[in-house]
Design an enzyme around this catalytic site. Structure first.
Site, PDB file in Angstrom:
ATOM      1  N   ASN A 150      34.217  42.016  46.357  1.00 17.21           N
ATOM      2  CA  ASN A 150      34.951  41.706  47.594  1.00 17.21           C
ATOM      3  C   ASN A 150      34.517  42.558  48.785  1.00 17.21           C
ATOM      4  O   ASN A 150      34.468  42.072  49.917  1.00 17.21           O
ATOM      5  CB  ASN A 150      36.465  41.808  47.349  1.00 17.21           C
ATOM      6  CG  ASN A 150      36.880  43.200  46.962  1.00 17.21           C
ATOM      7  OD1 ASN A 150      36.160  43.905  46.265  1.00 17.21           O
ATOM      8  ND2 ASN A 150      38.040  43.621  47.409  1.00 17.21           N
ATOM      9  N   GLY A 226      37.748  46.806  39.809  1.00 17.14           N
ATOM     10  CA  GLY A 226      37.666  45.387  39.482  1.00 17.14           C
ATOM     11  C   GLY A 226      39.005  44.898  38.972  1.00 17.14           C
ATOM     12  O   GLY A 226      40.050  45.507  39.240  1.00 17.14           O
ATOM     13  N   THR A 228      42.189  43.861  36.486  1.00 21.15           N
ATOM     14  CA  THR A 228      42.954  44.617  35.488  1.00 21.15           C
ATOM     15  C   THR A 228      42.492  44.293  34.063  1.00 21.15           C
ATOM     16  O   THR A 228      42.384  45.177  33.211  1.00 21.15           O
ATOM     17  CB  THR A 228      44.462  44.319  35.678  1.00 21.15           C
ATOM     18  OG1 THR A 228      44.843  44.859  36.953  1.00 21.15           O
ATOM     19  CG2 THR A 228      45.317  44.947  34.598  1.00 21.15           C
ATOM     20  N   THR A 230      39.498  43.316  33.077  1.00 17.48           N
ATOM     21  CA  THR A 230      38.211  43.990  32.816  1.00 17.48           C
ATOM     22  C   THR A 230      38.436  45.483  32.600  1.00 17.48           C
ATOM     23  O   THR A 230      37.815  46.094  31.722  1.00 17.48           O
ATOM     24  CB  THR A 230      37.235  43.776  33.993  1.00 17.48           C
ATOM     25  OG1 THR A 230      37.269  42.415  34.380  1.00 17.48           O
ATOM     26  CG2 THR A 230      35.823  44.162  33.619  1.00 17.48           C
ATOM     27  N   GLU A 248      40.249  51.469  39.115  1.00 11.59           N
ATOM     28  CA  GLU A 248      40.913  50.917  40.297  1.00 11.59           C
ATOM     29  C   GLU A 248      41.016  49.416  40.082  1.00 11.59           C
ATOM     30  O   GLU A 248      39.997  48.717  40.101  1.00 11.59           O
ATOM     31  CB  GLU A 248      40.088  51.199  41.561  1.00 11.59           C
ATOM     32  CG  GLU A 248      39.903  52.664  41.868  1.00 11.59           C
ATOM     33  CD  GLU A 248      41.223  53.359  42.181  1.00 11.59           C
ATOM     34  OE1 GLU A 248      42.175  52.686  42.599  1.00 11.59           O
ATOM     35  OE2 GLU A 248      41.292  54.580  41.971  1.00 11.59           O
ATOM     36  N   GLU A 461      40.923  57.943  43.602  1.00 10.13           N
ATOM     37  CA  GLU A 461      39.653  58.212  44.276  1.00 10.13           C
ATOM     38  C   GLU A 461      39.968  58.865  45.617  1.00 10.13           C
ATOM     39  O   GLU A 461      41.118  59.065  45.967  1.00 10.13           O
ATOM     40  CB  GLU A 461      38.904  56.895  44.490  1.00 10.13           C
ATOM     41  CG  GLU A 461      38.525  56.204  43.185  1.00 10.13           C
ATOM     42  CD  GLU A 461      37.692  54.950  43.412  1.00 10.13           C
ATOM     43  OE1 GLU A 461      37.970  54.205  44.362  1.00 10.13           O
ATOM     44  OE2 GLU A 461      36.755  54.731  42.624  1.00 10.13           O
TER      45      GLU A 461
HETATM   46  P1  NDP Z   1      35.864  41.923  37.711  1.00  8.03           P
HETATM   47  O1  NDP Z   1      36.772  42.767  36.919  1.00  8.03           O
HETATM   48  O2  NDP Z   1      35.560  40.564  37.229  1.00  8.03           O
HETATM   49  O3  NDP Z   1      34.456  42.631  37.910  1.00  8.03           O
HETATM   50  C1  NDP Z   1      34.303  43.924  38.453  1.00  8.03           C
HETATM   51  C2  NDP Z   1      32.982  44.497  37.985  1.00  8.03           C
HETATM   52  O4  NDP Z   1      33.026  44.676  36.564  1.00  8.03           O
HETATM   53  C3  NDP Z   1      31.802  43.563  38.246  1.00  8.03           C
HETATM   54  O5  NDP Z   1      30.662  44.334  38.534  1.00  8.03           O
HETATM   55  C4  NDP Z   1      31.678  42.852  36.928  1.00  8.03           C
HETATM   56  O6  NDP Z   1      30.412  42.278  36.719  1.00  8.03           O
HETATM   57  C5  NDP Z   1      31.959  43.978  35.952  1.00  8.03           C
HETATM   58  N1  NDP Z   1      32.376  43.545  34.628  1.00  8.03           N
HETATM   59  C6  NDP Z   1      32.864  42.336  34.247  1.00  8.03           C
HETATM   60  N2  NDP Z   1      33.110  42.338  32.908  1.00  8.03           N
HETATM   61  C7  NDP Z   1      32.769  43.547  32.439  1.00  8.03           C
HETATM   62  C8  NDP Z   1      32.800  44.173  31.157  1.00  8.03           C
HETATM   63  N3  NDP Z   1      33.234  43.537  30.080  1.00  8.03           N
HETATM   64  N4  NDP Z   1      32.394  45.451  31.037  1.00  8.03           N
HETATM   65  C9  NDP Z   1      31.981  46.137  32.114  1.00  8.03           C
HETATM   66  N5  NDP Z   1      31.913  45.602  33.366  1.00  8.03           N
HETATM   67  C10 NDP Z   1      32.309  44.332  33.531  1.00  8.03           C
HETATM   68  O7  NDP Z   1      36.472  41.896  39.185  1.00  8.03           O
HETATM   69  P2  NDP Z   1      35.935  41.076  40.417  1.00  8.03           P
HETATM   70  O8  NDP Z   1      34.515  41.415  40.698  1.00  8.03           O
HETATM   71  O9  NDP Z   1      36.341  39.661  40.237  1.00  8.03           O
HETATM   72  O10 NDP Z   1      36.781  41.745  41.596  1.00  8.03           O
HETATM   73  C11 NDP Z   1      38.056  41.356  41.925  1.00  8.03           C
HETATM   74  C12 NDP Z   1      39.075  42.293  41.305  1.00  8.03           C
HETATM   75  O11 NDP Z   1      38.850  43.613  41.728  1.00  8.03           O
HETATM   76  C13 NDP Z   1      40.488  41.964  41.741  1.00  8.03           C
HETATM   77  O12 NDP Z   1      41.346  42.032  40.638  1.00  8.03           O
HETATM   78  C14 NDP Z   1      40.814  43.066  42.717  1.00  8.03           C
HETATM   79  O13 NDP Z   1      42.178  43.350  42.857  1.00  8.03           O
HETATM   80  C15 NDP Z   1      40.071  44.210  42.141  1.00  8.03           C
HETATM   81  N6  NDP Z   1      39.846  45.245  43.142  1.00  8.03           N
HETATM   82  C16 NDP Z   1      40.535  46.419  43.052  1.00  8.03           C
HETATM   83  C17 NDP Z   1      40.389  47.394  44.017  1.00  8.03           C
HETATM   84  C18 NDP Z   1      41.105  48.707  43.926  1.00  8.03           C
HETATM   85  O14 NDP Z   1      40.710  49.624  44.623  1.00  8.03           O
HETATM   86  N7  NDP Z   1      42.111  48.860  43.087  1.00  8.03           N
HETATM   87  C19 NDP Z   1      39.502  47.188  45.176  1.00  8.03           C
HETATM   88  C20 NDP Z   1      38.819  45.914  45.155  1.00  8.03           C
HETATM   89  C21 NDP Z   1      38.990  44.983  44.169  1.00  8.03           C
HETATM   90  P3  NDP Z   1      30.190  40.723  37.102  1.00  8.03           P
HETATM   91  O15 NDP Z   1      30.473  40.589  38.543  1.00  8.03           O
HETATM   92  O16 NDP Z   1      28.807  40.478  36.774  1.00  8.03           O
HETATM   93  O17 NDP Z   1      31.156  39.973  36.248  1.00  8.03           O
END
Ligand code: NDP
Length: 480
Positions: A150, A226, A228, A230, A248, A461
């Site tokens: 994002n 990412g 929750t 994941t 996060e 963080e």
């Molecule tokens: P994901 O959890 O799908 O992915 C985040 C990252 O983790 C990506 O690089 C993804 O790779 C990777 N990933 C996916 N599966 C695995 C795994 N099994 N093991 C290790 N890494 C993995 O989130 P999104 O990218 O869809 O992002 C949106 C989410 O992030 C929302 O829930 C949002 O709320 C959260 N978020 C939280 C923030 C915070 O500060 N708390 C800030 C911004 C977003 P790939 O893309 O290749 O799947």
């Protein structure tokens, strides 16, 4: 077609298996570049490079490390237009947003931690006559950083910069959905003279590359942003290996508007906090609670403003919303709008996909959507949608709104609008969220602790919190 490359041991290289993934441009729905479909072999290579680089990077005088990082910040600044354009193409966000928010913040992340590390100090605990304890804070070694799509470069650098400043070497994975600016950052690191192996960027799918980082025995800590779900997967694999974890995660943030607020300020800021970046910011307020005495007045004014927002291609200078990040994400958000209707909600505005003309006809555009009439307990109000969709709910008392606000499994951020100072403090104390904004939204001081409670995360963080996470404290006790 352009190929994005991995950055391992200072070199830009293809994945070992020579497999590639398509990278889509959300504004057009077309494939415009290829991404390495890397796997555990590439992570092994990256980790070896990081291990080899660690002894000299971790012992380099802090001032020298800082200088290299400041050079990276300068280069991000110099290349801001190019990086902003790349971010906007890759993610679908308006170019104006990438230019004023994403890339400046990536620069600031490097600048902030390059200078922050110079001021980082540890404690001493004199015990009794002739005995002193002091805390050594030493870099951990090789650490993993995994970030989402994002705010691609913004969040990627928010992890990498403190990890490097603290003297660690990094194996990092940006989201496969938005890899381009991380690739451009690799070139900047080369130009800035970052020693080889200090930062390694491996592209590919979360389930392969992210998982390989999670389970690699020599990667001692993981900083993840990412979803929750994941986060839970990563924790379940990394915790038995006793890795240090910073998570996060998702959010479902309340935006609470009391009748005694500054109405205009609450209104204009709520438009932004609902729909900035197409609602794809973890800090966006997706549940708006409005005190009943101003409910109708607020709803009417809010909907009026939302109807004026322009959904357009990212380079349109008048675009308020660009494309959402991907086709699956567009479909997910649309399915939640459908669910809201099934749950009894009334769509006050928006609710539909937008079809632009010409080359943008297959892009992933969505109207900003406002829904009312839902129970606070329904799925639409409990689950993270992470798109341009907000719900409006009236409330009568402070107790009632607190109960509704805190009813979700998440606890990332909250916004409160009131001119009553005592109430502001009460709400600040009682809301279950890691960040509470009173009469503002997304005002960020990088020194403050950043992160969520409940299922929104573990750890914080920002500022010295990040530098503490990326160091191992060791107590040295000396009898003189
Ligand atoms: P994901 O959890 O799908 O992915 C985040 C990252 O983790 C990506 O690089 C993804 O790779 C990777 N990933 C996916 N599966 C695995 C795994 N099994 N093991 C290790 N890494 C993995 O989130 P999104 O990218 O869809 O992002 C949106 C989410 O992030 C929302 O829930 C949002 O709320 C959260 N978020 C939280 C923030 C915070 O500060 N708390 C800030 C911004 C977003 P790939 O893309 O290749 O799947």
């Amino acid at each position: 077609m352009q190929k994005i490359l991995n950055y391992i041991n200072g070199e830009l290289i293809t994945p070992k298996n020579n497999q590639w993934l398509d990278n889509y441009q959300p504004a057009t729905g077309e494939v415009y570049s290829l991404i390495p479909d890397s796997d555990a072999d590439d992570i092994a290579l990256a980790t070896e490079a990081a291990k080899a680089a660690f002894p000299s990077w971790s012992t380099m005088p802090v001032g020298e490390r800082s200088k290299i990082m400041l050079r990276i910040a300068e280069l991000i600044e110099e290349k801001l237009p190019e990086l902003a354009k790349a971010e906007s193409i890759d993610n679908g966000k308006p170019l104006s947003l990438a230019t004023t928010v994403d890339i400046p913040r990536a620069r600031d992340n490097f600048h902030f931690f390059a200078t922050g590390i110079i001021h980082f100090a540890s404690e001493a605990h004199p015990m009794e006559d002739k005995v002193v304890n002091y805390t050594l804070r030493q870099p951990i070694g090789v650490v993993g950083c995994i970030s989402p799509w994002n705010l691609p470069l913004y969040l990627f650098t928010w992890k990498i910069a403190p990890a490097l400043a603290a003297g660690n070497c990094v194996v990092a994975k940006p989201s496969e959905v938005t890899p381009m600016t991380a690739f451009l950052l690799s070139k900047i690191c080369q130009e800035a003279g970052l020693p080889k192996g200090v930062l390694n960027i491996v592209h590919g799918l979360g389930q392969k590359v992210g998982d390989a980082i999670t389970v690699h025995k020599d990667i001692k800590a993981i900083s993840f942003t990412g979803g929750t779900k994941t986060g839970a997967t990563i924790a379940s694999k990394a915790a038995p290996m006793f890795k240090k974890l910073s998570l996060e995660l998702g959010g479902k943030n309340p935006n609470i508007i009391f009748a005694d607020c500054d109405f205009e300020d609450a209104l204009t800021t709520s438009v932004r906090s609902s729909f900035a970046n197409q609602g794809q910011i973890c800090l966006c307020g997706s549940r708006i609670f409005i005190e009943r005495s101003i409910y109708t007045q607020f709803c009417d004014a809010f909907v009026e403003k939302i109807k004026q927002l322009k959904v357009s291609f990212p380079t349109d200078p008048d675009a308020n919303l660009g494309a959402v990040v991907s086709k699956p994400h567009l479909e997910k958000v649309l399915s939640y709008i459908q669910l809201a209707k099934e749950e009894g909600g009334t769509v006050l505005c928006g609710g539909n996909q937008v079809h632009l003309d010409g080359e943008y006809t297959n892009g992933y555009y969505l109207e900003p959507t406002v829904i009312e009439g839902l129970e606070y307990t329904c799925r639409t109000n409990q689950e993270e949608i992470f798109g341009p969709v907000v719900t409006l709910t009236p409330f009568d008392t402070e107790e009632e709104v607190l109960q509704m606000a805190n009813s979700v499994e998440y606890g990332l951020a909250a916004t409160v609008w009131t001119e009553n100072l005592k109430r502001a403090h009460r709400m600040g104390q009682k809301i279950e969220a890691g960040i509470v904004w009173i009469n503002c939204w997304l005002l960020r001081d990088l020194r403050t602790p950043f992160g969520g409670m409940k299922n929104s995360g573990v750890g914080r963080e920002g500022g010295f919190e990040a530098l503490k996470f990326f160091t191992e404290p060791k107590n040295v006790c000396i009898k003189l």
